[in-house]
Design a protein around this motif. Sequence first.
Motif, PDB file in Angstrom:
ATOM      1  N   PHE A  13     102.397  42.527   1.761  1.00 11.65           N
ATOM      2  CA  PHE A  13     103.082  43.808   1.538  1.00 11.65           C
ATOM      3  C   PHE A  13     104.580  43.674   1.808  1.00 11.65           C
ATOM      4  N   LYS A  14     104.925  42.813   2.740  1.00 14.29           N
ATOM      5  CA  LYS A  14     106.349  42.591   3.003  1.00 14.29           C
ATOM      6  C   LYS A  14     107.032  41.978   1.772  1.00 14.29           C
ATOM      7  N   LYS A  15     106.366  41.016   1.134  1.00 12.50           N
ATOM      8  CA  LYS A  15     106.931  40.402  -0.072  1.00 12.50           C
ATOM      9  C   LYS A  15     107.078  41.410  -1.205  1.00 12.50           C
ATOM     10  N   LEU A  16     106.270  42.458  -1.149  1.00 12.02           N
ATOM     11  CA  LEU A  16     106.362  43.515  -2.162  1.00 12.02           C
ATOM     12  C   LEU A  16     107.352  44.592  -1.732  1.00 12.02           C
ATOM     13  N   SER A  17     108.100  44.321  -0.659  1.00 12.03           N
ATOM     14  CA  SER A  17     109.068  45.278  -0.105  1.00 12.03           C
ATOM     15  C   SER A  17     108.427  46.585   0.332  1.00 12.03           C
ATOM     16  N   LEU A  18     107.206  46.510   0.808  1.00 12.44           N
ATOM     17  CA  LEU A  18     106.530  47.714   1.293  1.00 12.44           C
ATOM     18  C   LEU A  18     106.290  47.601   2.794  1.00 12.44           C
ATOM     19  N   THR A  19     106.383  48.733   3.479  1.00 17.16           N
ATOM     20  CA  THR A  19     105.992  48.756   4.884  1.00 17.16           C
ATOM     21  C   THR A  19     104.595  49.325   4.949  1.00 17.16           C
ATOM     22  N   ALA A  20     103.617  48.454   5.110  1.00 16.63           N
ATOM     23  CA  ALA A  20     102.219  48.903   5.182  1.00 16.63           C
ATOM     24  C   ALA A  20     101.753  48.783   6.621  1.00 16.63           C
ATOM     25  N   ILE A  21     101.233  49.886   7.134  1.00 14.81           N
ATOM     26  CA  ILE A  21     100.813  49.927   8.531  1.00 14.81           C
ATOM     27  C   ILE A  21      99.299  49.762   8.630  1.00 14.81           C
ATOM     28  N   PRO A  22      98.849  48.820   9.476  1.00 16.38           N
ATOM     29  CA  PRO A  22      97.403  48.691   9.669  1.00 16.38           C
ATOM     30  C   PRO A  22      96.877  49.802  10.575  1.00 16.38           C
ATOM     31  N   MET A  23      95.897  50.540  10.088  1.00 12.79           N
ATOM     32  CA  MET A  23      95.353  51.669  10.838  1.00 12.79           C
ATOM     33  C   MET A  23      93.866  51.452  11.065  1.00 12.79           C
ATOM     34  N   ALA A  24      93.429  51.749  12.270  1.00 16.10           N
ATOM     35  CA  ALA A  24      91.993  51.657  12.552  1.00 16.10           C
ATOM     36  C   ALA A  24      91.263  52.623  11.627  1.00 16.10           C
ATOM     37  N   ALA A  25      90.200  52.147  10.995  1.00 10.64           N
ATOM     38  CA  ALA A  25      89.548  52.968   9.970  1.00 10.64           C
ATOM     39  C   ALA A  25      88.047  52.938  10.116  1.00 10.64           C
ATOM     40  N   ASP A  26      87.427  53.899   9.456  1.00  5.87           N
ATOM     41  CA  ASP A  26      85.978  53.954   9.362  1.00  5.87           C
ATOM     42  C   ASP A  26      85.513  52.921   8.357  1.00  5.87           C
ATOM     43  N   THR A  27      84.291  52.461   8.491  1.00  3.67           N
ATOM     44  CA  THR A  27      83.841  51.402   7.599  1.00  3.67           C
ATOM     45  C   THR A  27      83.150  51.914   6.341  1.00  3.67           C
ATOM     46  N   GLY A  28      82.742  53.182   6.324  1.00  6.74           N
ATOM     47  CA  GLY A  28      82.166  53.780   5.110  1.00  6.74           C
ATOM     48  C   GLY A  28      80.967  53.011   4.575  1.00  6.74           C
ATOM     49  N   PRO A  29      80.765  53.038   3.238  1.00  7.45           N
ATOM     50  CA  PRO A  29      79.560  52.429   2.678  1.00  7.45           C
ATOM     51  C   PRO A  29      79.524  50.901   2.770  1.00  7.45           C
ATOM     52  N   ILE A  30      80.659  50.260   3.099  1.00  5.85           N
ATOM     53  CA  ILE A  30      80.648  48.800   3.269  1.00  5.85           C
ATOM     54  C   ILE A  30      79.910  48.459   4.570  1.00  5.85           C
ATOM     55  N   GLY A  31      79.994  49.322   5.566  1.00 13.78           N
ATOM     56  CA  GLY A  31      79.283  49.132   6.825  1.00 13.78           C
ATOM     57  C   GLY A  31      80.046  48.267   7.814  1.00 13.78           C
ATOM     58  N   GLY A  32      79.541  48.193   9.053  1.00 13.28           N
ATOM     59  CA  GLY A  32      80.152  47.318  10.047  1.00 13.28           C
ATOM     60  C   GLY A  32      80.892  48.075  11.124  1.00 13.28           C
ATOM     61  N   SER A  40      87.489  47.561  11.433  1.00 14.93           N
ATOM     62  CA  SER A  40      88.097  47.791  10.122  1.00 14.93           C
ATOM     63  C   SER A  40      89.511  48.327  10.255  1.00 14.93           C
ATOM     64  N   HIS A  41      90.388  47.875   9.371  1.00 13.39           N
ATOM     65  CA  HIS A  41      91.743  48.431   9.286  1.00 13.39           C
ATOM     66  C   HIS A  41      92.068  48.782   7.843  1.00 13.39           C
ATOM     67  N   GLU A  42      92.710  49.913   7.685  1.00 15.62           N
ATOM     68  CA  GLU A  42      93.278  50.240   6.377  1.00 15.62           C
ATOM     69  C   GLU A  42      94.769  49.957   6.455  1.00 15.62           C
ATOM     70  N   GLY A  46      95.287  48.529   1.063  1.00 15.88           N
ATOM     71  CA  GLY A  46      94.371  47.450   1.415  1.00 15.88           C
ATOM     72  C   GLY A  46      93.416  47.905   2.494  1.00 15.88           C
ATOM     73  N   HIS A  47      92.290  47.202   2.606  1.00 14.10           N
ATOM     74  CA  HIS A  47      91.272  47.608   3.565  1.00 14.10           C
ATOM     75  C   HIS A  47      90.497  46.362   3.973  1.00 14.10           C
ATOM     76  N   ILE A  48      90.403  46.111   5.270  1.00 14.10           N
ATOM     77  CA  ILE A  48      89.652  44.939   5.720  1.00 14.10           C
ATOM     78  C   ILE A  48      88.520  45.372   6.651  1.00 14.10           C
ATOM     79  N   PHE A  49      87.411  44.645   6.594  1.00  9.02           N
ATOM     80  CA  PHE A  49      86.215  45.011   7.363  1.00  9.02           C
ATOM     81  C   PHE A  49      85.606  43.780   8.022  1.00  9.02           C
ATOM     82  N   TYR A  50      85.058  43.974   9.198  1.00  5.89           N
ATOM     83  CA  TYR A  50      84.142  42.966   9.743  1.00  5.89           C
ATOM     84  C   TYR A  50      82.781  43.617   9.881  1.00  5.89           C
ATOM     85  N   PHE A  51      81.753  43.004   9.316  1.00  5.95           N
ATOM     86  CA  PHE A  51      80.432  43.640   9.388  1.00  5.95           C
ATOM     87  C   PHE A  51      79.313  42.682   9.775  1.00  5.95           C
TER      88      PHE A  51
END
Length: 444
Positions: A185-204, A207-209, A283-288
């Motif tokens: 995201f930095k290379k795309l000149s964006l400031t993207a903040i990782p936020m603790a998130a719910d895992t939804g239907p992916i489960g686990g 997770s960070h959005e 973006g969204h990352i999960f550990y399940f």
Amino acid sequence: MLLSNSFIPILKNNPSEAKIKSHQLMLRVGMIKQASAGIYSWLPLGFKVMKKIEDIVRQEQNKIGAQEILMPTIQSSEIWKESGRYDDYGEEMLRITDRQNREMLYGPTNEEQVTEIFRSSIKSYKSLPQLLYHIQWKFRDEIRPRFGIMRGREFYMKDAYSFDVSDEEAFYSYNKFFLSYLRTFKKLSLTAIPMAADTGPIGGNLSHEFIILADTGESKIFTDKRIFELDSDDTQLEKGSLESMRKKYEQFYAVTDEKFNKEEFEKIVSKENQLITKGIEVGHIFYFGDKYSKPMGASVDLPGGKKDFVKMGSYGIGVSRLVGAIIEAKYDDKNEIMKWPLSVAPYDIALIPMINKNDASALDKANNINKELLKNNIDAIIDDTDENFSSKIKKMNLIGAPHQIIIGKKSEGDLLEFKVTGEETQNLPLSKIIEIITKQKNSI
Ligand code: ATP
Ligand code: MG
């Protein structure tokens, strides 16, 4: 590229059906064309930007040791029945029957498909970790497709999957993706903040959005402002360094509304640091853990001779959504100027010759400049039409090449009228302009 030969169907006015600036601009300059609800064709300008974003995403995946594969868009229902998601996923899944009456589906995500690939080949902990990714179209029959490609039904996504022998190793993989997302995201000149998130239907359970701030975003966020001051520049790809990087981010309260707790927020974050606003999830990352490997029987031999189910995570980036997200962040809709970051700009520079009816010299000059630019790998668009000056500038401001050379009265002799798009004019020789742009390109 000559504008007269290019397929850039620009509209005079903003299309009335578009409610947010990214959707307006994309239709206005002909980056996309709607095919049906939530489904778009990508025209040359839009496609070029998306491909550049894709390349950056790919480079940053490769840098953490992820390997690219390509899985199909159409999947068999069998593997989804094994994981139990065929029924759970609901109406967002587009279900298809083939001529043999087999139940197929257009993949909304690929956990099952990649687990099936993994289990048929990898049998031992010695082959772990494995980090696999692909960049492929997805289909989700969203109930409310809107804002153009921001919430499409068909969309382009990078999805990666990690396979590890233990929770500890899996967190290491998770942190590698966490870092690669910050870098992407930095290379795309964006400031993207990782936020603790719910895992939804992916489960686990972990997770960070990754969210960029925008009033038109669909995610509500609650955060400690100080998280915006962090960077990950000195993080190494080794366990300890990655762990402390994630801790550095996690020390600040930053959650989406599913995880929000008012009491907690007000207790932890002082009044002056509280920020409640909206953002776009890019973006969204999960550990399940073994959520898919267990029902699908993906196990590996462990050092002591025992077997265990492999521990998995998944990591998505909305490549097509990012085109819109960058526009939301960079488009000055009041002055109708698009400022593409050079890393993804459809052209590096626009050449704008002021052409008189009986005098082709400005166009000749533009063509000669272009030859020099080409030799230096600088991609230019030349407005060779005979429209008047102000409509040429308007058009080029919308297309948004980050630099412009205006070839008219003020470009005399060796000095050219050069602009960083939307800013003040400078008079510079071509060699200096090439130097400036090349330096910027090399620093991406
Ligand atoms: P959302 O909450 O926006 O529906 P999601 O949590 O369903 O997103 P994921 O399954 O995590 O999304 O998908 C990974 C990424 O793909 C998202 O972070 C987003 O950038 C992108 N994405 C998801 N749904 C869409 C869509 N309908 N159109 C465009 N991009 C999308
Ligand atoms: Mg969704």
